[in-house]
Design an enzyme around this catalytic site. Structure first.
Site, mmCIF file in Angstrom:
data_model
loop_
_atom_site.group_PDB
_atom_site.id
_atom_site.type_symbol
_atom_site.label_atom_id
_atom_site.label_comp_id
_atom_site.label_asym_id
_atom_site.label_seq_id
_atom_site.Cartn_x
_atom_site.Cartn_y
_atom_site.Cartn_z
ATOM 1 N N LYS A 177 0.861 -1.190 0.000
ATOM 2 C CA LYS A 177 0.000 0.000 0.000
ATOM 3 C C LYS A 177 0.890 1.230 0.000
ATOM 4 O O LYS A 177 1.743 1.399 0.870
ATOM 5 C CB LYS A 177 -0.884 -0.020 1.243
ATOM 6 C CG LYS A 177 -1.710 1.246 1.380
ATOM 7 C CD LYS A 177 -2.715 1.135 2.492
ATOM 8 C CE LYS A 177 -3.427 2.460 2.693
ATOM 9 N NZ LYS A 177 -4.404 2.388 3.789
ATOM 10 N N LYS A 201 1.703 9.961 5.575
ATOM 11 C CA LYS A 201 1.694 8.592 6.083
ATOM 12 C C LYS A 201 2.914 7.833 5.572
ATOM 13 O O LYS A 201 2.940 6.605 5.601
ATOM 14 C CB LYS A 201 0.390 7.895 5.663
ATOM 15 C CG LYS A 201 -0.863 8.520 6.294
ATOM 16 C CD LYS A 201 -2.076 7.609 6.154
ATOM 17 C CE LYS A 201 -3.275 8.146 6.924
ATOM 18 N NZ LYS A 201 -4.405 7.193 6.971
ATOM 19 N N LYS A 232 -2.496 -1.428 -3.650
ATOM 20 C CA LYS A 232 -3.325 -0.226 -3.545
ATOM 21 C C LYS A 232 -2.473 1.026 -3.589
ATOM 22 O O LYS A 232 -1.440 1.042 -2.917
ATOM 23 C CB LYS A 232 -4.048 -0.315 -2.205
ATOM 24 C CG LYS A 232 -4.902 0.842 -1.842
ATOM 25 C CD LYS A 232 -5.450 0.581 -0.472
ATOM 26 C CE LYS A 232 -6.168 1.805 0.010
ATOM 27 N NZ LYS A 232 -6.550 1.685 1.388
#
Ligand code: PBG
Length: 308
Positions: A177, A201, A232
């Site tokens: 991700k 993040k 993702k």
């Protein structure tokens, strides 16, 4: 002569749930997507099952006053996700439910983990994620989906589930991700938009420049006991989907995330593309790249256009 098929059973429908009753609440940045009451979610679950969609993925919008720095409510069996899961399982038992394991809907920071001294801390977060996974399993979820990207959480969650007697609950790991700008509308939907504006993040999600690292991340999660894996975002990372499908025996899934959906909607609204055609083409491209399944906000609409 068609090499690839797009079928209803490849589609997973992400749905947002909120507290309270009443009509669905539209999400301004995600046209056609709404936050549902638990009753509304159950209605959509019935629709999904009727359409031949095998599972929904539930994401909660937690009331701001119920959030705290550590996302404590995530590990409480009475929380919104658990109530929604139990209601859905009781009403539509044949439909799978995928519940997200990550702290972002529950933390005041909007981060997927707990913060100590200005940093998201890995190991304390993993302990909280284990509690979150167990209460979701107690509520009847069929698939636990850790989307938090902490290190070591798949193994820890597998042990916690097994210790609690949930051997049959599957783990879909968001193994690769990326720290992506494509999640913007989702953060609006769950009310975790504050993070986007403050701290990135990127201490726990992946660098968009990296491809080999994705294979290392996936290998770790496979070793730790993931049943299937996720890449993702989707469309900008189809090379990663393809590489993952070639390198690993487990089913690979991909998430056509909120920003990808919103881009298609925006271009269609401007009259530049044929919305339905682009929707189906984009979904076919995931299958061509090797994805077994696709999480997409188009799931119900696309399923209705495909043969039963
Ligand atoms: C966070 C989470 C995110 C999405 C799913 N789970 C956003 C993020 O990492 O900030 C994004 C999904 C989407 O954009 O549709 N645990």
């Amino acid at each position: 002569m068609k090499e690839t098929q797009l079928t209803r059973d490849a589609l997973i429908w992400p749905l947002f749930v909120r507290e309270g009753g009443g009509a669905a609440e539209p999400v301004a940045t995600l046209p056609g997507v709404a936050r549902h009451s638990i009753d509304g979610l159950v209605e959509n679950a019935r629709l999904a099952a009727d359409l031949g969609i095998p599972a929904i993925a539930i994401f909660p919008r937690i009331n701001p006053e119920d959030k705290d720095d550590d996302g404590t409510l995530s590990g409480d069996g009475g929380n919104l996700v658990c109530r929604a899961t139990a209601a859905e399982r009781a009403a539509v038992p044949d439909l799978g439910v995928i519940t997200d394991v990550a702290l972002d809907p529950f933390t005041t920071s909007g981060h997927d983990g707990m913060i100590r001294d200005g940093e998201v801390v890995n190991d304390a977060t993993v302990a909280m994620l284990c509690r979150q996974a167990v209460v979701q399993a107690d509520a009847g979820t069929t698939v636990i989906a850790p989307s938090d990207m902490m290190d070591g959480r798949i193994g820890a969650i597998r042990s916690a589930l097994d210790d609690a007697g949930h051997h049959h609950v599957l783990i879909m790991s968001y193994a690769a991700k990326y720290a992506s700008g494509f999640y913007g509308p989702f953060r609006d939907a769950v009310g975790a938009g504050q993070t986007a504006a403050t701290v990135g993040k990127d201490t726990y999600q992946m660098d968009p420049a990296n491809s080999r690292e994705a294979m290392r991340e996936i290998a770790l999660d496979v070793d730790e006991g993931a049943d299937f894996i996720m890449v993702k975002p989707g469309m900008p990372y189809l090379d990663i989907v393809s590489k993952a499908a070639e390198n690993f025996d487990l089913p690979v899934f991909a998430y056509q995330v909120s920003g990808e959906y919103a881009m298609i909607e925006a271009a269609a609204a401007m009259g530049g593309i044929d919305r339905s055609r682009v929707m189906m083409e984009s979904l076919m491209s995931f299958r061509r790249a090797g994805a077994r399944g696709i999480l997409t906000y188009f799931a119900a609409e696309a399923a209705a256009l495909l043969p039963k």
